[in-house]
Structures are given as C-alpha cells and as structure tokens.
Design a protein around this motif. Structure first.
Motif, PDB file in Angstrom:
ATOM      1  N   PRO A  30       0.819  -1.218   0.000  1.00 54.47           N
ATOM      2  CA  PRO A  30       0.000   0.000   0.000  1.00 54.47           C
ATOM      3  C   PRO A  30       0.848   1.261   0.000  1.00 54.47           C
ATOM      4  N   ILE A  31       0.318   2.301  -0.571  1.00 53.24           N
ATOM      5  CA  ILE A  31       0.927   3.621  -0.477  1.00 53.24           C
ATOM      6  C   ILE A  31       0.587   4.177   0.898  1.00 53.24           C
ATOM      7  N   ARG A  32       1.560   4.676   1.613  1.00 55.68           N
ATOM      8  CA  ARG A  32       1.322   5.192   2.964  1.00 55.68           C
ATOM      9  C   ARG A  32       1.565   6.690   2.995  1.00 55.68           C
ATOM     10  N   TRP A  33       0.619   7.394   3.562  1.00 54.85           N
ATOM     11  CA  TRP A  33       0.718   8.829   3.774  1.00 54.85           C
ATOM     12  C   TRP A  33       0.649   9.110   5.267  1.00 54.85           C
ATOM     13  N   ARG A  34       1.151  10.268   5.640  1.00 55.03           N
ATOM     14  CA  ARG A  34       0.974  10.771   7.005  1.00 55.03           C
ATOM     15  C   ARG A  34       0.147  12.048   6.931  1.00 55.03           C
ATOM     16  N   LEU A  35      -0.835  12.146   7.810  1.00 53.15           N
ATOM     17  CA  LEU A  35      -1.707  13.320   7.884  1.00 53.15           C
ATOM     18  C   LEU A  35      -1.606  13.925   9.272  1.00 53.15           C
ATOM     19  N   VAL A  36      -1.247  15.209   9.338  1.00 52.27           N
ATOM     20  CA  VAL A  36      -1.166  15.912  10.613  1.00 52.27           C
ATOM     21  C   VAL A  36      -2.374  16.836  10.761  1.00 52.27           C
ATOM     22  N   THR A  37      -2.762  17.129  11.986  1.00 51.55           N
ATOM     23  CA  THR A  37      -3.943  17.950  12.223  1.00 51.55           C
ATOM     24  C   THR A  37      -3.634  19.082  13.198  1.00 51.55           C
ATOM     25  N   SER A  38      -4.588  19.999  13.293  1.00 54.32           N
ATOM     26  CA  SER A  38      -4.496  21.097  14.257  1.00 54.32           C
ATOM     27  C   SER A  38      -5.298  20.795  15.517  1.00 54.32           C
ATOM     28  N   TRP A  39      -5.724  19.538  15.675  1.00 53.89           N
ATOM     29  CA  TRP A  39      -6.664  19.200  16.746  1.00 53.89           C
ATOM     30  C   TRP A  39      -6.098  18.140  17.687  1.00 53.89           C
ATOM     31  N   PRO A  40      -6.559  18.125  18.930  1.00 60.33           N
ATOM     32  CA  PRO A  40      -6.301  16.969  19.785  1.00 60.33           C
ATOM     33  C   PRO A  40      -6.945  15.728  19.163  1.00 60.33           C
ATOM     34  N   ARG A  41      -6.357  14.588  19.383  1.00 54.64           N
ATOM     35  CA  ARG A  41      -6.874  13.358  18.797  1.00 54.64           C
ATOM     36  C   ARG A  41      -8.308  13.085  19.252  1.00 54.64           C
ATOM     37  N   GLY A  42      -9.205  12.881  18.278  1.00 56.18           N
ATOM     38  CA  GLY A  42     -10.587  12.530  18.577  1.00 56.18           C
ATOM     39  C   GLY A  42     -11.437  13.672  19.079  1.00 56.18           C
ATOM     40  N   GLN A  43     -10.948  14.910  18.993  1.00 56.11           N
ATOM     41  CA  GLN A  43     -11.735  16.042  19.488  1.00 56.11           C
ATOM     42  C   GLN A  43     -13.079  16.123  18.767  1.00 56.11           C
ATOM     43  N   ALA A  44     -14.142  16.395  19.522  1.00 62.57           N
ATOM     44  CA  ALA A  44     -15.471  16.508  18.932  1.00 62.57           C
ATOM     45  C   ALA A  44     -15.437  17.495  17.775  1.00 62.57           C
ATOM     46  N   GLY A  45     -16.040  17.117  16.693  1.00 63.95           N
ATOM     47  CA  GLY A  45     -16.045  17.970  15.512  1.00 63.95           C
ATOM     48  C   GLY A  45     -14.832  17.711  14.636  1.00 63.95           C
ATOM     49  N   PRO A  46     -13.858  18.628  14.592  1.00 67.66           N
ATOM     50  CA  PRO A  46     -12.755  18.483  13.634  1.00 67.66           C
ATOM     51  C   PRO A  46     -11.866  17.275  13.875  1.00 67.66           C
ATOM     52  N   GLY A  47     -11.643  16.913  15.145  1.00 67.40           N
ATOM     53  CA  GLY A  47     -10.814  15.746  15.417  1.00 67.40           C
ATOM     54  C   GLY A  47     -11.454  14.457  14.940  1.00 67.40           C
TER      55      GLY A  47
END
Length: 358
Positions: A30-47
């Motif tokens: 598989p092709i593997r990507w990494r995705l970073v976020t501006s949110w705490p992990r699992g935060q309601a809404g955007p997380g």
C-alpha cells in the motif's frame, strides 16, 4: 515411458509456471501517507472528522492508500500544518484555513469571514460559484491542493468571564480568537490571543485570557469552557461558518493513480456533508446540556458592539482586497456570492424560526 516423461515434463512446467506467476498475483504494497492535524486526537467535531477521512480513504481505496493520522503536536505544532504539507514533511493535513491568514491573508475566506457566508452558502460558493478554483490558485503557490472537508456549523460568540454590556467593555479584553475575527476584535479595542484548541481551557481557567471564542456548542462543551466562564455569547459574528480543510501536497497527489486521487477528493466531500449534519445534531445536544447547568447563561452581544463590528469587518475585508490581484478577485467573488444568496438565506431563516417548536 515416453508418455510418462511427457506427463512429468508437463507437471514440471506447470509448477515452474505457477512459481513464476505468483509474484504477479501478489498485492502491491500500500501507499502510505501521514496526515497531521491542528486538533487533539478525537476532538469533537474536527478531530472526529479527521479520523473519519483517513478511515474512509482506507476503505474506499481497498487498502491501497493508507493514511496514518497524527494529532496536533505529535509531528508538528497545531499551527504548522500548512507548512508541513507545503514543504513535504508530510503528505496531508487537516486544519482550518483561517489559521494561515498571517502568512496568506486571503486564506480566511475559505473557512469563514465575519458576517459572511454560512455553511451551505460557503459550500455553494466553492462548488458552483468559482470559489474552489480561486482556492486552488491561492494554495497552488505553496504546492498544496485544498479540499473542503468537514464543518462544525456556525460558531458561537464564545465564553466570557465578565459581562459585555456595551462596546466600551471590549476595550482591553484578552480574547482567544482566530482568523479575521481576531482583527475585528483588535479594531474594537480588544487584545486577541492565539491559542491552540488543546490549551484553551487552561488559559481561561488561569485568567490568561478573559474570553474564548472557539467553535460551536458541541466542541465548546467538550472543552469544558462553561465550567470556568459562565457567560455564553451569541451570535458568533466572527465565524458564521465552521469549514475545515483537507490539505494535500500537490506532488504527492499527482503521484497517485487517477482512481486514488478521486478517492481522496470523494472522501473529503463525503465527510463534509456528514460532518455538517452531525454538527447540527450534536450542537443542539451540547447547547441543551450547557443551558441545563445553572451557572451558564446565554447572552446576546449589545447593539453598539455589533454595529461597530460590522464596520470593522467591512474595513478589514477592503484592506485584504487591496493586497493583490488574486485577493481582489477572491473578495469580489465572495461578496458576489453573498449578495446573490442573501435574499433566499434570509427567507429560509425566517421560515425556520416560524416553524421551530421549543
């Protein structure tokens, strides 16, 4: 003997053929990507949205494209997501365009603008009003391809530790606020402070800030802001929309087969529709939960503050429009979309209010 030899040769050739064919039948890695976020992990809404996007890409690609998710701070800080995607540190990110306005002043138009487009209007502008092409032109200079990918709905005015009875009460107010809303509050005499989502509760509890404008009731409730600031203000004039974005490094995207590029685009689009519906439901639940707690009071901003904020927003948008040809085109397109949709949006809101049964 001759017949047996021929049979032996056929069996041997068959085995050899099977051995040679096996690698061709094996699945490619598989092709593997990494995705970073501006949110705490699992935060309601955007997380939650970020997690659903990577899960959907995995499922829709049949495991051919696997995206590993990293919360804010695990690889890069919350406000460095765009840079990480742009410079190729990671292949993708999930954030909100308003965080980049210091570097790209026009970026806020692709999340929210004070007194601007609501969630459905914003989506309509991007999909059918030329907004997506302008967004791609803006981010293309950074080597990034943007996709609309999630929405927390219209935002509230935020939690305040002390009452705002008039415009004069905003003078010197230290408020956590992001995007163009920060510039509006600055024009009104407040002191805007930029704080990542995961640090807002502590800042409000310790009095580092006097108020926090974050998102809508569901996300605000999860952060627990109501426990330390009893006054919840509306309307959220600074952020009438809660759009988030999936950012993809353009080189990484171009390297994918066409069908996987389509998977990425469809995963983002599907999540936006689901997230907005989910936000509407959860915000209703979150607001009811907060108002049932005796210490929380829903308040409205005073008229003189709202009038001053409208004037400040117009001045700020005009200033952005004067920054470049592209900025002028983005502002003109956005304002045209707003003017075109405003009559129906007002009528739709009036009908909704008439039908509400509390």
């Amino acid at each position: 003997m001759a017949s047996g030899s021929r049979l032996t040769r056929r069996v041997a050739l068959g085995l050899a053929g099977g051995a040679l064919a096996a690698p061709a039948l094996a699945q490619d890695a598989p092709i593997r990507w990494r995705l970073v976020t501006s949110w705490p992990r699992g935060q309601a809404g955007p997380g939650v949205t970020a997690q659903r996007i990577v899960d959907r890409i995995d499922a829709m690609s049949g495991g051919r494209l696997v995206v590993d998710l990293f919360a804010a701070g695990e690889i890069v800080p919350a406000f460095s997501v765009l840079d990480a995607v742009s410079n190729g540190t990671v292949e993708a990110g999930h954030s909100a365009a308003l965080y980049w306005q210091g570097r790209v002043p026009e970026a806020a138009f692709f999340t929210t603008v004070p007194f601007g487009l609501g969630p459905i209007e914003h989506h309509a502008w991007l999909a059918f009003g030329g907004g997506q092409a302008l967004w791609e032109e803006l981010y293309g200079r950074l080597g990034v391809t943007p996709f609309l990918a999630g929405n927390t709905g219209p935002c509230m005015g935020g939690f305040f530790r002390r009452p705002i009875a008039s415009l004069a009460d905003v003078a010197g107010l230290r408020i956590r606020v992001a995007g163009l809303g920060a510039r509006i509050y600055e024009r009104l005499g407040a002191t805007p402070v930029t704080i990542p989502a995961g640090e807002t509760y502590t800042a409000l509890e310790r009095g580092t800030v006097d108020a926090v404008e974050f998102l809508a009731p569901a996300s605000d409730y999860e952060l627990g802001l109501h426990q330390v600031a009893p006054l919840y203000y509306a309307p959220g004039f600074a952020k009438p929309n809660g759009a988030s974005e999936l950012l993809v490094n353009s080189t990484a995207l171009a390297a994918l087969p066409e069908e996987l590029r389509r998977v990425v685009a469809e995963a983002a689009q599907a999540e936006h529709a689901l997230a907005l519906a989910d936000a509407h439901r959860r915000n209703a639940i979150g607001l009811r939960a907060m108002l049932s707690e005796a210490e929380v009071r829903l308040e409205g901003f005073p008229a003189d503050l709202m009038q001053a904020a409208v004037a400040a927003a117009d001045a700020e948008i005009d200033a952005i429009a004067g920054g470049s040809d592209l900025a002028a085109r983005i502002v003109a397109s956005y304002r045209e979309a707003q003017a075109r949709m405003a009559p129906w949006s007002r009528l739709e809101a009036d009908m909704a209010r008439a039908l509400v049964r509390g």
